[in-house]
Design a protein around this motif. Structure first.
Motif, PDB file in Angstrom:
ATOM      1  N   UNK A  83     -37.862  72.892  14.151  1.00  0.00           N
ATOM      2  CA  UNK A  83     -39.204  72.366  13.873  1.00  0.00           C
ATOM      3  C   UNK A  83     -39.429  72.151  12.378  1.00  0.00           C
ATOM      4  N   UNK A  84     -40.313  71.218  12.063  1.00  0.00           N
ATOM      5  CA  UNK A  84     -40.586  70.893  10.668  1.00  0.00           C
ATOM      6  C   UNK A  84     -41.105  72.069   9.871  1.00  0.00           C
ATOM      7  N   UNK A  85     -41.904  72.941  10.496  1.00  0.00           N
ATOM      8  CA  UNK A  85     -42.431  74.078   9.748  1.00  0.00           C
ATOM      9  C   UNK A  85     -41.324  75.078   9.409  1.00  0.00           C
ATOM     10  N   UNK A  86     -40.294  75.154  10.257  1.00  0.00           N
ATOM     11  CA  UNK A  86     -39.155  76.029   9.951  1.00  0.00           C
ATOM     12  C   UNK A  86     -38.400  75.502   8.737  1.00  0.00           C
ATOM     13  N   UNK A  87     -38.209  74.188   8.691  1.00  0.00           N
ATOM     14  CA  UNK A  87     -37.520  73.576   7.558  1.00  0.00           C
ATOM     15  C   UNK A  87     -38.334  73.752   6.277  1.00  0.00           C
ATOM     16  N   UNK A  88     -39.633  73.570   6.370  1.00  0.00           N
ATOM     17  CA  UNK A  88     -40.491  73.736   5.197  1.00  0.00           C
ATOM     18  C   UNK A  88     -40.474  75.182   4.702  1.00  0.00           C
ATOM     19  N   UNK A  89     -40.491  76.115   5.640  1.00  0.00           N
ATOM     20  CA  UNK A  89     -40.438  77.533   5.278  1.00  0.00           C
ATOM     21  C   UNK A  89     -39.124  77.848   4.565  1.00  0.00           C
ATOM     22  N   UNK A  90     -38.012  77.308   5.094  1.00  0.00           N
ATOM     23  CA  UNK A  90     -36.724  77.534   4.450  1.00  0.00           C
ATOM     24  C   UNK A  90     -36.723  76.972   3.032  1.00  0.00           C
ATOM     25  N   UNK A  91     -37.200  75.738   2.870  1.00  0.00           N
ATOM     26  CA  UNK A  91     -37.208  75.122   1.543  1.00  0.00           C
ATOM     27  C   UNK A  91     -38.003  75.968   0.555  1.00  0.00           C
ATOM     28  N   UNK A  92     -39.142  76.449   0.979  1.00  0.00           N
ATOM     29  CA  UNK A  92     -40.006  77.224   0.082  1.00  0.00           C
ATOM     30  C   UNK A  92     -39.374  78.562  -0.292  1.00  0.00           C
ATOM     31  N   UNK A  93     -38.904  79.296   0.707  1.00  0.00           N
ATOM     32  CA  UNK A  93     -38.347  80.614   0.420  1.00  0.00           C
ATOM     33  C   UNK A  93     -37.022  80.530  -0.322  1.00  0.00           C
ATOM     34  N   UNK A  94     -36.217  79.510  -0.017  1.00  0.00           N
ATOM     35  CA  UNK A  94     -34.943  79.362  -0.719  1.00  0.00           C
ATOM     36  C   UNK A  94     -35.181  79.006  -2.184  1.00  0.00           C
ATOM     37  N   UNK A  95     -36.188  78.185  -2.446  1.00  0.00           N
ATOM     38  CA  UNK A  95     -36.533  77.852  -3.833  1.00  0.00           C
ATOM     39  C   UNK A  95     -37.032  79.094  -4.574  1.00  0.00           C
ATOM     40  N   UNK A  96     -37.784  79.928  -3.892  1.00  0.00           N
ATOM     41  CA  UNK A  96     -38.262  81.166  -4.519  1.00  0.00           C
ATOM     42  C   UNK A  96     -37.100  82.092  -4.860  1.00  0.00           C
ATOM     43  N   UNK A  97     -36.157  82.201  -3.946  1.00  0.00           N
ATOM     44  CA  UNK A  97     -34.972  83.032  -4.201  1.00  0.00           C
ATOM     45  C   UNK A  97     -34.185  82.481  -5.390  1.00  0.00           C
ATOM     46  N   UNK A  98     -34.072  81.161  -5.476  1.00  0.00           N
ATOM     47  CA  UNK A  98     -33.329  80.561  -6.584  1.00  0.00           C
ATOM     48  C   UNK A  98     -34.036  80.811  -7.909  1.00  0.00           C
ATOM     49  N   UNK A  99     -35.369  80.672  -7.913  1.00  0.00           N
ATOM     50  CA  UNK A  99     -36.127  80.897  -9.142  1.00  0.00           C
ATOM     51  C   UNK A  99     -35.943  82.327  -9.643  1.00  0.00           C
ATOM     52  N   UNK A 100     -35.923  83.272  -8.725  1.00  0.00           N
ATOM     53  CA  UNK A 100     -35.716  84.661  -9.114  1.00  0.00           C
ATOM     54  C   UNK A 100     -34.308  84.863  -9.668  1.00  0.00           C
ATOM     55  N   UNK A 101     -33.345  84.214  -9.051  1.00  0.00           N
ATOM     56  CA  UNK A 101     -31.961  84.335  -9.509  1.00  0.00           C
ATOM     57  C   UNK A 101     -31.788  83.706 -10.889  1.00  0.00           C
ATOM     58  N   UNK A 102     -32.431  82.557 -11.100  1.00  0.00           N
ATOM     59  CA  UNK A 102     -32.357  81.897 -12.403  1.00  0.00           C
ATOM     60  C   UNK A 102     -33.002  82.767 -13.477  1.00  0.00           C
ATOM     61  N   UNK A 103     -34.146  83.360 -13.152  1.00  0.00           N
ATOM     62  CA  UNK A 103     -34.844  84.206 -14.126  1.00  0.00           C
ATOM     63  C   UNK A 103     -33.991  85.415 -14.519  1.00  0.00           C
ATOM     64  N   UNK A 104     -33.157  85.884 -13.616  1.00  0.00           N
ATOM     65  CA  UNK A 104     -32.326  87.058 -13.883  1.00  0.00           C
ATOM     66  C   UNK A 104     -31.009  86.698 -14.576  1.00  0.00           C
ATOM     67  N   UNK A 105     -30.720  85.402 -14.699  1.00  0.00           N
ATOM     68  CA  UNK A 105     -29.462  84.970 -15.302  1.00  0.00           C
ATOM     69  C   UNK A 105     -29.493  85.166 -16.814  1.00  0.00           C
ATOM     70  N   UNK A 106     -28.469  85.787 -17.341  1.00  0.00           N
ATOM     71  CA  UNK A 106     -28.315  85.953 -18.787  1.00  0.00           C
ATOM     72  C   UNK A 106     -27.198  85.023 -19.256  1.00  0.00           C
ATOM     73  N   UNK A 107     -27.610  83.922 -19.871  1.00  0.00           N
ATOM     74  CA  UNK A 107     -26.623  82.947 -20.315  1.00  0.00           C
ATOM     75  C   UNK A 107     -25.949  83.423 -21.597  1.00  0.00           C
ATOM     76  N   UNK A 108     -24.638  83.307 -21.686  1.00  0.00           N
ATOM     77  CA  UNK A 108     -23.950  83.671 -22.937  1.00  0.00           C
ATOM     78  C   UNK A 108     -24.158  82.578 -23.981  1.00  0.00           C
TER      79      UNK A 108
END
Length: 243
Positions: A83-108
């Motif tokens: 269903x479309x709401x499942x896809x939308x939920x995935x997009x939103x939560x996956x983007x949130x997980x990525x944002x958290x991962x990016x924020x935790x990244x320490x670039x050399x």
């Protein structure tokens, strides 16, 4: 004669986008670290330079793995006609997980430029012949097991061989095809690990997603086995061409 590293030159224009988390820049930078790894084997750069490129590869790896896994999961959800709401939920939560991962990244700091030392082509040819012999023996052992770590380790070594070959000319299609299949195998392993370790991730579609990735993993292994006889001929010859 010596020459400057192409990897270092190509990385500089990507740096701002890379550290901002742009997915394409991360993908390209990861590939450049692999090229740099091959170049460093025939360079006279020193351990500090090698560590700088290694640190960049390690910093980018979690984000790149997240992006690849997300692409596979989204494609799977689309193919499963969720269903479309499942896809939308995935997009939103996956983007949130990525944002958290990016924020935790320490670039050399950006890795320094370096030069390939005089006589680097002869050095590369010797490495290719030596690598080929070892990869052939390792491949025969890998195909006799289902151990994912052994498959992954062989893939990493094949990638280094591929980039060393690329320093001297064209890469044979059998090698790129094998690496593509090994890449799909590893991607399936990453997705399956995510699904097994996080029961709340797409819980209502979890069983179908696991089944899909298991099929993809088995198909990828089958493709590697199908390609191996031709790959073995390449590895046993170790022909890197002459000037």
């Amino acid at each position: 004669m010596s020459r400057r590293s192409e990897a270092a030159g190509r990385l500089r224009p990507l740096w701002a986008a890379l550290t901002a988390g742009d997915p394409e820049a991360i993908h390209r930078a990861r590939k450049l670290t692999r090229r740099a790894q091959a170049e460093l084997r025939v360079a006279d750069a020193g351990g500090k330079t090698e560590r700088a490129w290694r640190d960049l590869r390690r910093a980018a790896a979690p984000l790149r793995d997240h992006d690849v896994a997300g692409d596979h999961l989204r494609q799977a959800l689309t193919e499963l006609d969720v269903p479309g709401d499942t896809l939308a939920y995935f997009d939103r939560t996956w983007a949130e997980r990525r944002a958290a991962r990016l924020a935790a990244t320490e670039w050399p700091e950006p890795p320094p430029a370096f030069k390939l030392r005089r006589g680097w082509k002869d050095r590369a040819r010797r490495l290719i012949r030596k690598d080929g012999e070892r990869l052939l023996a390792a491949g025969e052992a890998v195909l006799a097991t289902h151990d994912a770590e052994q498959w992954h380790d062989w893939r990493k070594r094949l990638k280094r061989y591929r980039y060393t070959l690329a320093l001297l000319g064209e890469v044979p299609p059998v090698l790129t095809d094998t690496l593509e299949a090994l890449g799909r195998f590893q991607d399936a392993e990453v997705v399956l690990e995510l699904l097994h370790s996080d029961p709340d991730l797409l819980r209502y579609e979890r069983a179908r997603l696991i089944a899909r990735e298991e099929v993809a993993r088995n198909k990828a292994q089958g493709r590697v086995r199908e390609l191996f006889p031709e790959l073995a001929r390449l590895l046993s010859v170790g022909d890197a061409g002459e000037d």
